[in-house]
Design an enzyme around this catalytic site. Sequence first.
Site, PDB file in Angstrom:
ATOM      1  N   ARG A  35      19.816 -28.490 -16.608  1.00  0.00           N
ATOM      2  CA  ARG A  35      20.169 -28.099 -17.977  1.00  0.00           C
ATOM      3  C   ARG A  35      21.377 -28.889 -18.468  1.00  0.00           C
ATOM      4  O   ARG A  35      21.541 -29.120 -19.655  1.00  0.00           O
ATOM      5  CB  ARG A  35      20.453 -26.595 -18.032  1.00  0.00           C
TER       6      ARG A  35
ATOM      7  N   ALA B  60      19.397 -31.001 -10.124  1.00  0.00           N
ATOM      8  CA  ALA B  60      20.056 -32.135  -9.466  1.00  0.00           C
ATOM      9  C   ALA B  60      21.502 -32.347  -9.892  1.00  0.00           C
ATOM     10  O   ALA B  60      22.137 -33.303  -9.448  1.00  0.00           O
ATOM     11  CB  ALA B  60      19.252 -33.410  -9.738  1.00  0.00           C
TER      12      ALA B  60
ATOM     13  N   SER C 207      15.249 -19.577   0.551  1.00  0.00           N
ATOM     14  CA  SER C 207      16.502 -19.009   1.041  1.00  0.00           C
ATOM     15  C   SER C 207      16.202 -18.122   2.233  1.00  0.00           C
ATOM     16  O   SER C 207      15.073 -17.612   2.357  1.00  0.00           O
ATOM     17  CB  SER C 207      17.167 -18.173  -0.062  1.00  0.00           C
TER      18      SER C 207
ATOM     19  N   TYR D   1      17.563 -11.043  -6.317  1.00  0.00           N
ATOM     20  CA  TYR D   1      17.466 -12.467  -5.976  1.00  0.00           C
ATOM     21  C   TYR D   1      16.614 -12.635  -4.723  1.00  0.00           C
ATOM     22  O   TYR D   1      15.743 -13.512  -4.673  1.00  0.00           O
ATOM     23  CB  TYR D   1      18.866 -13.037  -5.743  1.00  0.00           C
TER      24      TYR D   1
ATOM     25  N   ASP E 232      15.380 -27.457 -18.707  1.00  0.00           N
ATOM     26  CA  ASP E 232      15.521 -26.100 -18.186  1.00  0.00           C
ATOM     27  C   ASP E 232      14.161 -25.708 -17.627  1.00  0.00           C
ATOM     28  O   ASP E 232      13.198 -25.568 -18.382  1.00  0.00           O
ATOM     29  CB  ASP E 232      15.941 -25.154 -19.317  1.00  0.00           C
TER      30      ASP E 232
END
Length: 252
Positions: A38, A14, A144, A159, A63
């Site tokens: 983090r 966030a 994605s 990725y 994390d």
Amino acid sequence: MERWRGRTALVTGASSGIGYAVAKRFVEHGMNVFGCSRNIQNIDELSKTVRCGPGSLNAIKCDVSNEDEVLAMFAKIRKEQGRLDVCVNSAGLSHGEPLLSGTTEKWREILNTNVIGLCICTREAVKLMRESGVDNGHIILLNSRAGHMAQPRSTIHFYGASKYAVTAVTEGFRRELRELKSGIRITGVSPGLVETEFVHRAMGQESGEALYRSLEKCLTADDIADSVIYALGAPDHVQVHDILIRPTDQAY
């Protein structure tokens, strides 16, 4: 979104980009939001600007690739709110590590955040929802378009593999929730190119800028937040399973 007013949400990642936009939008809709990252400096600053709004925002340093930190985060939410209604898994990362020349260490970082961390957060979110009697909760997984089609750039092949895994677990979670006869819904949101710091971090500043310039107009983080709000606003009998959203002139 009126039915979500006063209810509790967790947004991972966030501190910037999509997660930041979603957390801000939730507060504007009157939700009690826990934003984790983090680095929580940006979340703390946002919490001050929305302090007079209808909702609230609390920052948690976490994390998501570290299970102990994730479990501690959920313990904090359980203690302070006693429930969870919405969980948005927005935390994610990439490194420019091709399949034939990438480093194992960087591959593990991608998997631990994008897949393992996402699954731990989702598992714990469902656990908290069910133990607190929330049967109409909602889980959002930020996927994605790379999780649905092979990408032309070798630097994001691994990725993309991590996001293909997100596509698979989205359906897996849906099926397991159905087996439990749970009313908790799950939605994957799969953006194309979004103008955030993510691409700069993954590809380098110069390459990221070149990619943005290759399109007339990129998506914004607010565009993706709109998609999350759409999924949450659907009636209980409607499961928006996956939203694939890309810039109009993006070719792939």
